[in-house]
Design an enzyme around this catalytic site. Structure first.
Site, short mmCIF file in Angstrom:
data_model
loop_
_atom_site.label_atom_id
_atom_site.label_comp_id
_atom_site.label_asym_id
_atom_site.label_seq_id
_atom_site.Cartn_x
_atom_site.Cartn_y
_atom_site.Cartn_z
N LYS A 179 61.74 -18.80 -46.91
CA LYS A 179 60.45 -18.97 -47.60
C LYS A 179 59.41 -19.48 -46.61
CE LYS A 179 58.53 -22.39 -49.88
NZ LYS A 179 57.10 -22.23 -49.49
N GLU A 253 64.78 -30.92 -40.33
CA GLU A 253 63.92 -31.32 -39.21
C GLU A 253 62.66 -31.86 -39.85
OE1 GLU A 253 61.46 -31.96 -36.93
OE2 GLU A 253 61.15 -29.88 -36.30
N CYS A 288 55.40 -32.74 -35.47
CA CYS A 288 56.38 -33.78 -35.81
C CYS A 288 56.70 -34.64 -34.59
CB CYS A 288 57.62 -33.16 -36.41
SG CYS A 288 58.09 -31.64 -35.61
N GLU A 390 53.41 -41.19 -41.03
CA GLU A 390 53.06 -39.99 -40.27
C GLU A 390 51.71 -39.48 -40.78
OE1 GLU A 390 55.32 -36.24 -40.92
OE2 GLU A 390 55.47 -36.15 -38.74
P1 NAI Z 1 56.02 -30.04 -47.27
O1 NAI Z 1 57.25 -30.70 -46.79
O2 NAI Z 1 55.62 -30.20 -48.69
O3 NAI Z 1 56.12 -28.44 -46.99
C1 NAI Z 1 57.05 -27.84 -46.12
C2 NAI Z 1 57.71 -26.66 -46.80
O4 NAI Z 1 58.48 -27.13 -47.91
C3 NAI Z 1 56.73 -25.64 -47.38
O5 NAI Z 1 57.25 -24.33 -47.22
C4 NAI Z 1 56.70 -26.00 -48.85
O6 NAI Z 1 56.35 -24.93 -49.69
C5 NAI Z 1 58.13 -26.42 -49.08
N1 NAI Z 1 58.33 -27.28 -50.24
C6 NAI Z 1 57.47 -28.20 -50.77
N2 NAI Z 1 58.01 -28.78 -51.85
C7 NAI Z 1 59.24 -28.23 -52.02
C8 NAI Z 1 60.28 -28.42 -52.98
N3 NAI Z 1 60.17 -29.30 -53.98
N4 NAI Z 1 61.41 -27.68 -52.84
C9 NAI Z 1 61.55 -26.81 -51.84
N5 NAI Z 1 60.59 -26.58 -50.92
C10 NAI Z 1 59.45 -27.29 -51.00
O7 NAI Z 1 54.83 -30.48 -46.32
P2 NAI Z 1 53.26 -30.43 -46.60
O8 NAI Z 1 52.96 -30.80 -48.02
O9 NAI Z 1 52.73 -29.14 -46.15
O10 NAI Z 1 52.74 -31.59 -45.62
C11 NAI Z 1 52.83 -32.94 -46.02
C12 NAI Z 1 53.25 -33.82 -44.86
O11 NAI Z 1 54.54 -33.45 -44.41
C13 NAI Z 1 52.40 -33.75 -43.61
O12 NAI Z 1 51.29 -34.60 -43.68
C14 NAI Z 1 53.36 -34.22 -42.55
O13 NAI Z 1 53.41 -35.62 -42.54
C15 NAI Z 1 54.69 -33.68 -43.04
N6 NAI Z 1 55.07 -32.43 -42.36
C16 NAI Z 1 55.96 -32.47 -41.33
C17 NAI Z 1 56.29 -31.32 -40.66
C18 NAI Z 1 57.26 -31.33 -39.53
O14 NAI Z 1 57.24 -30.42 -38.71
N7 NAI Z 1 58.15 -32.27 -39.45
C19 NAI Z 1 55.68 -30.03 -40.98
C20 NAI Z 1 54.78 -30.07 -42.10
C21 NAI Z 1 54.50 -31.24 -42.74
#
Ligand code: NAI
Ligand code: MG
Length: 492
Positions: A179, A253, A288, A390
């Site tokens: 996804k 990750e 990250c 973060e």
């Molecule tokens: P998120 O963790 O919500 O999104 C990442 C992925 O997870 C997206 O594909 C999203 O559609 C999916 N997702 C969201 N809720 C889900 C659920 N309940 N079940 C399954 N999949 C789900 O991150 P978001 O909202 O884009 O960003 C929020 C914060 O997360 C950022 O401010 C940052 O702190 C952190 N983040 C960290 C990343 C990293 O590389 N470690 C990358 C992106 C965000």
């Protein structure tokens, strides 16, 4: 300036076909530099997930038996095809993520091809062992694929992160339903199209949809045998919770709040430049591994900050598609508001000293998009929310230290443990510190991005599992089977 070629058909990849969602609903994709809608992609839900997982399950029965080096050859074909389309891919990434073409999107497209090349060459390395249990027994192990992998990725380096799941999972004989992130699906759909030209149908299926419906359905699907997630720690916990219900192995990750520890003997320009890199300012610090807690020795504190302010001020913010731009935009309004709230909090603290930056511009060309400016608060405490959470935006905090024990304690006083950076010309000193820091990856005297061949991943709440390496591939995407043969049968 060359135009970006936006694919006319942004359909998902399911069972080798380009498809819309079952519901016919779509998600608008925004260009964050202009706040304009540039495309629509399907909004997949549980029914789409069911179909994709069924297709991947069917494909697994044959894909697992394709000779590993033959699978690798297909991945190498994908690497060649990606190399031929780097510009097209890079422009698409810059358009949808707001990451600057020259400093981020083009390197991302280039590394993506390299990821397929690296893993494509590892087909012959999926080896087992023989175990010496005595002359009467032949005992050996095999590394077998797990089955259908469910992969969920974020938007900050969307195409690269997709490749990091697809290439090792397919090399080892798994099939996949991936996804894409709702904020950056276009590059991933182009990647899917390129992959499909080199793979049997259904081996790779790529869906676009929101996390709470499509992502949640994928995480909960009973036929998924492995979950691999990159994103926030909060969602990582949900994924692990789903996995626990079915004892499905997970790789996570997640986030970070990585320390950068500067010793007095590193009060030099190379360290200042390294800190700017480590903070990932040119990707708006939406990384990250961003070294977002700067621990500066008290004896160099003010001088180092002044150099840092001066050098950072040369970064050019602007249209991500402009070659001259160093730094683009925050991904979307929600993240932009979140970053602004942290900046506002810093500005409101009496004990925080603003060294550079502040709130984003409210007029001029930069006010058209989600542009956040590099911001630095000095005299910070490791206890502040700004120093603990973060931010995922270009907001750096500088904290003073005097004794090594104190700085190591502060560096480790975090629920995260992804990356760390140590800056000192005294390598013995730097390595002693590096060994005490709780992090999956410590860099000494540099702040570059991940390198293929070197395992990468976090400790504590930054995650579980390793990526980017042969060991990471074997640990994450294969399971060992032992076979024991009795060689001591009596003569017939
Ligand atoms: P998120 O963790 O919500 O999104 C990442 C992925 O997870 C997206 O594909 C999203 O559609 C999916 N997702 C969201 N809720 C889900 C659920 N309940 N079940 C399954 N999949 C789900 O991150 P978001 O909202 O884009 O960003 C929020 C914060 O997360 C950022 O401010 C940052 O702190 C952190 N983040 C960290 C990343 C990293 O590389 N470690 C990358 C992106 C965000
Ligand atoms: Mg979210």
């Amino acid at each position: 300036m060359q135009d970006v070629v936006i694919p006319t058909c942004h359909q998902m990849l399911l069972a080798g076909e380009r498809v819309a969602s079952v519901s016919g609903e779509t998600i608008a994709v925004e260009n964050p530099a202009k706040r304009t809608v540039v495309a629509h992609v399907p909004r997949a839900g549980a029914e789409d997930v069911d179909r994709a997982v069924a297709a991947a399950g069917e494909a697994f029965t044959t894909w697992r038996n394709v000779a590993p080096r033959e699978r690798g050859r297909m991945l190498l074909g994908i690497a060649d095809a990606l190399e031929a389309r780097i510009e097209e891919m890079a422009r698409l990434i810059a358009l949808e993520t707001g990451n600057a073409l020259r400093t981020q999107a083009r390197p991302e497209a280039t590394v993506t091809a390299d990821i397929f090349r690296y893993f494509g060459g590892l087909g012959g390395e999926i080896k087992g062992e023989t175990i010496p249990l005595g002359e009467q027994l032949l005992s050996y192990s095999r590394r077998e694929p797990m089955g259908v992998v469910g992969a969920i990725i974020p938007w900050n380096a969307p195409v690269l992160l997709a490749a990091l799941k697809i290439a090792p999972a397919l090399c080892t004989g798994n099939t996949m339903v991936l996804k894409a992130a709702e904020d950056a699906p276009l590059g991933v759909l182009l990647l899917a199209e390129i992959c499909q030209q080199h793979l049997p149908p259904s081996v790779l299926n790529v869906l676009t949809g929101y996390g709470h419906d499509c992502g949640a359905a994928l995480a909960a699907h009973p036929a998924i045998r492995k979950l691999s997630f990159t994103g926030s720690t909060a969602v990582g916990k949900l994924i692990m919770g789903e996995a626990a219900k079915r004892i499905v192995p997970v790789s996570l990750e997640l986030g970070g709040k990585s320390p950068s520890i500067v010793f007095p003997d590193a009060n030099e320009d190379w360290a200042v430049e390294g800190i700017i890199n480590a903070m990932r300012f040119t990707r708006q610090s939406q990384s990250c591994t961003a070294g977002s807690r700067l621990f500066l020795h008290a004896s160099i504190f003010d001088e180092f900050l002044e150099r840092l302010r001066e050098k950072t001020s040369t970064l050019k913010l602007g249209d991500p598609l402009d070659e001259a731009t160093d730094m683009g935009t925050i991904i979307n309004e929600k993240q932009f508001n979140k970053v602004c709230a942290y900046v506002q909090e810093g500005l409101e603290r009496d004990d925080a000293r603003l060294v550079m930056g502040g709130m984003p511009p409210t007029e001029g060309p930069l006010s058209e998009g989600y542009f956040a400016v590099p911001t630095l608060f000095a005299d910070a405490s490791n206890e502040w929310r700004l120093a603990r959470e973060e931010i995922f935006g270009p907001v750096l905090v500088a904290i003073r230290w005097e004794q090594v024990e104190d700085v190591v304690r502060m560096a480790n006083d975090s629920h995260y443990g992804l990356a760390a950076f140590v800056w000192s010309r005294d390598i013995g000193n730097a390595l002693r510190t590096a060994h005490q820091v709780e992090a999956g990856w410590v860099q000494v005297n540099q702040g570059v991005g991940q390198m293929l061949g070197q395992s990468y991943g976090g400790v504590k709440q930054s995650g579980i599992g390793r990526e980017f390496s042969l060991e990471g591939m074997l640990d994450s995407f294969t399971q060992k089977k032992s076979v024991t043969v009795n060689l001591g049968l009596p003569a017939p």
